[in-house]
Design a protein around this motif. Structure first.
Motif, PDB file in Angstrom:
ATOM      1  N   VAL A 164       0.851  -1.199   0.000  1.00 24.94           N
ATOM      2  CA  VAL A 164       0.000   0.000   0.000  1.00 24.94           C
ATOM      3  C   VAL A 164       0.878   1.238   0.000  1.00 24.94           C
ATOM      4  O   VAL A 164       1.817   1.353   0.809  1.00 24.94           O
ATOM      5  CB  VAL A 164      -0.925   0.022   1.230  1.00 24.94           C
ATOM      6  N   ARG A 165       0.588   2.147  -0.914  1.00 30.18           N
ATOM      7  CA  ARG A 165       1.295   3.423  -0.917  1.00 30.18           C
ATOM      8  C   ARG A 165       0.899   4.224   0.323  1.00 30.18           C
ATOM      9  O   ARG A 165      -0.241   4.138   0.780  1.00 30.18           O
ATOM     10  CB  ARG A 165       0.965   4.228  -2.173  1.00 30.18           C
ATOM     11  N   PRO A 166       1.794   5.026   0.868  1.00 32.53           N
ATOM     12  CA  PRO A 166       1.453   5.812   2.060  1.00 32.53           C
ATOM     13  C   PRO A 166       0.290   6.760   1.795  1.00 32.53           C
ATOM     14  O   PRO A 166       0.207   7.385   0.736  1.00 32.53           O
ATOM     15  CB  PRO A 166       2.739   6.596   2.343  1.00 32.53           C
ATOM     16  N   ALA A 188      -1.532   7.588   9.491  1.00 29.47           N
ATOM     17  CA  ALA A 188      -1.387   7.176   8.097  1.00 29.47           C
ATOM     18  C   ALA A 188      -1.490   5.668   7.977  1.00 29.47           C
ATOM     19  O   ALA A 188      -1.322   4.935   8.955  1.00 29.47           O
ATOM     20  CB  ALA A 188      -0.048   7.654   7.534  1.00 29.47           C
ATOM     21  N   GLU A 189      -1.779   5.211   6.763  1.00 25.27           N
ATOM     22  CA  GLU A 189      -1.759   3.787   6.465  1.00 25.27           C
ATOM     23  C   GLU A 189      -0.725   3.533   5.379  1.00 25.27           C
ATOM     24  O   GLU A 189      -0.505   4.373   4.504  1.00 25.27           O
ATOM     25  CB  GLU A 189      -3.136   3.285   6.017  1.00 25.27           C
ATOM     26  N   ALA A 190      -0.108   2.387   5.438  1.00 23.56           N
ATOM     27  CA  ALA A 190       0.920   2.034   4.455  1.00 23.56           C
ATOM     28  C   ALA A 190       1.307   0.571   4.657  1.00 23.56           C
ATOM     29  O   ALA A 190       1.012  -0.035   5.678  1.00 23.56           O
ATOM     30  CB  ALA A 190       2.149   2.928   4.599  1.00 23.56           C
ATOM     31  N   LYS A 191       1.955   0.031   3.643  1.00 23.49           N
ATOM     32  CA  LYS A 191       2.519  -1.309   3.709  1.00 23.49           C
ATOM     33  C   LYS A 191       3.598  -1.402   2.635  1.00 23.49           C
ATOM     34  O   LYS A 191       3.304  -1.158   1.462  1.00 23.49           O
ATOM     35  CB  LYS A 191       1.439  -2.373   3.476  1.00 23.49           C
ATOM     36  N   PRO A 192       4.838  -1.694   3.041  1.00 23.95           N
ATOM     37  CA  PRO A 192       5.319  -1.970   4.386  1.00 23.95           C
ATOM     38  C   PRO A 192       5.363  -0.718   5.265  1.00 23.95           C
ATOM     39  O   PRO A 192       4.948   0.352   4.834  1.00 23.95           O
ATOM     40  CB  PRO A 192       6.725  -2.525   4.129  1.00 23.95           C
ATOM     41  N   GLU A 193       5.876  -0.878   6.482  1.00 26.25           N
ATOM     42  CA  GLU A 193       5.888   0.212   7.454  1.00 26.25           C
ATOM     43  C   GLU A 193       6.587   1.440   6.894  1.00 26.25           C
ATOM     44  O   GLU A 193       7.688   1.362   6.355  1.00 26.25           O
ATOM     45  CB  GLU A 193       6.593  -0.245   8.744  1.00 26.25           C
TER      46      GLU A 193
END
Length: 339
Positions: A164-166, A188-193
């Motif tokens: 997931v893009r930040p 915020a959400e993202a993957k990886p950290e």
């Protein structure tokens, strides 16, 4: 090694690997060889990383020594379901019949020509649910009418990881303990950290804390929270929250002004007005009580001069009484002297 032996036995039973042929695997391929000659091989990329909302290609290629004699060659793509130790195979795409599973309708298409041995598949608009292991299988009909097929080995299946893009979900501020201490929040959400940093209005990198809000799940982006405490003299301007990972970045600003002084000024003003109103109320009540007392005691009781007037009147009466007492009739006196 045990798996390779098992596959060889199964393929021999099914007729895919005749006696004398050898089945083995390289990093990305499953290969059947006879007499030092590769009869056929299926190759797929083991690790593929895609980004949510975007597209990705799952590579899969097939090559057979008699490929030119095949009447039909097509691809079937399977997706694992269930746990790792007991996966269930569900077909999601068939290049021969154009079958597409409901979850992939309008999102999956061939990225190569399966009839020529390129079974690569493109998946558009990736979702977190697409993250799983995929297996490609080629099926064909030989010139003698015999149907056959070959799949990539289980240990060589493609593992699709959806990142997931930040994206900043929320940015805010709040008082901490006193009007001179503030805390800025950036979620915020993202993957990886991701790496979350704060920048001052002057462009300086500020130290901040960062924590994960919830646990990392295989098919769920992780949420992260960063907090910045401002304890020094308040600085007016826009503070920048920057979130970055390997797939990109996102940033937002939170405006900050020295409103604490304005709030204190308003508080003083309202306190003063309230004090004035309270004083007027007390004066009004006092005046009302005074007037009521005056009405009960009469006007003299309100002026405060009744005692003095009464005293003056008493003195006048005394003087008048003394004057009357001291008066002596002249005739009798004279008469007594004359005698």
């Amino acid at each position: 090694m045990i798996f390779h032996i098992f596959c060889a036995l199964m393929m021999m039973i099914l007729g895919s690997v005749p006696t004398g042929q050898r089945l083995y695997a390289t990093n990305n391929c499953t290969i059947v060889e006879k007499g030092g000659v590769i009869r056929f091989k299926v190759c797929a990329q083991q690790e593929v990383i895609g980004v949510r909302g975007e597209e990705v290609i799952l590579p899969c290629r097939f090559n057979h020594i008699k490929q030119n004699t095949f009447k039909d060659l097509y691809l079937v793509l399977y997706k694992n379901k269930g746990n790792r130790h007991n996966p269930k195979q569900n077909s999601v795409y068939n290049s021969s019949s154009n079958y597409t599973a409901d979850d992939f309708k309008g999102r999956i298409e061939p990225a190569g020509n399966p009839g020529e041995g390129d079974g690569s598949v493109r998946i558009r608009n990736l979702t977190m649910e697409d993250q799983e292991r995929y297996q490609c299988r080629f099926l064909w009909t030989e010139s003698n009418g015999k149907k056959d097929g070959c799949s990539i080995g289980e240990s060589r299946r493609t593992n699709l990881q959806v990142d997931v893009r930040p994206k900043i979900l929320n940015i805010s501020r709040a008082f901490v303990n006193s009007s001179n201490s503030w805390k800025l929040f950036c979620e915020a959400e993202a993957k990886p950290e991701p790496n979350i940093t704060w920048w001052s209005p002057q462009g300086l990198n500020l130290n901040a804390s960062q924590v994960g809000v919830d646990e990392m799940y295989q098919r769920k982006p992780q949420h992260f929270m960063s907090g910045l405490i401002i304890t020094n003299k308040l600085i007016e301007g826009k503070f920048k929250c920057l979130v970055q990972n390997m797939h990109g970045e996102d940033h937002k600003y939170v405006s900050f002004e020295q409103k604490s002084q304005k709030v204190s000024g308003r508080l003083v003003l309202w306190t003063t007005l309230l004090s004035i109103v309270l004083l007027l109320v007390l004066l009004t009540v006092g005046f009302y009580i005074f007037q009521k007392k005056c009405k009960n005691q009469g006007r003299a009781g309100c002026t405060g001069t009744s005692d003095i007037q009464e005293q003056d009147q008493s003195d006048d009466k005394t003087y008048m009484g003394l004057a009357k007492t001291s008066q002596v009739s002249e005739s009798p006196v004279y008469e007594r002297i004359g005698n």
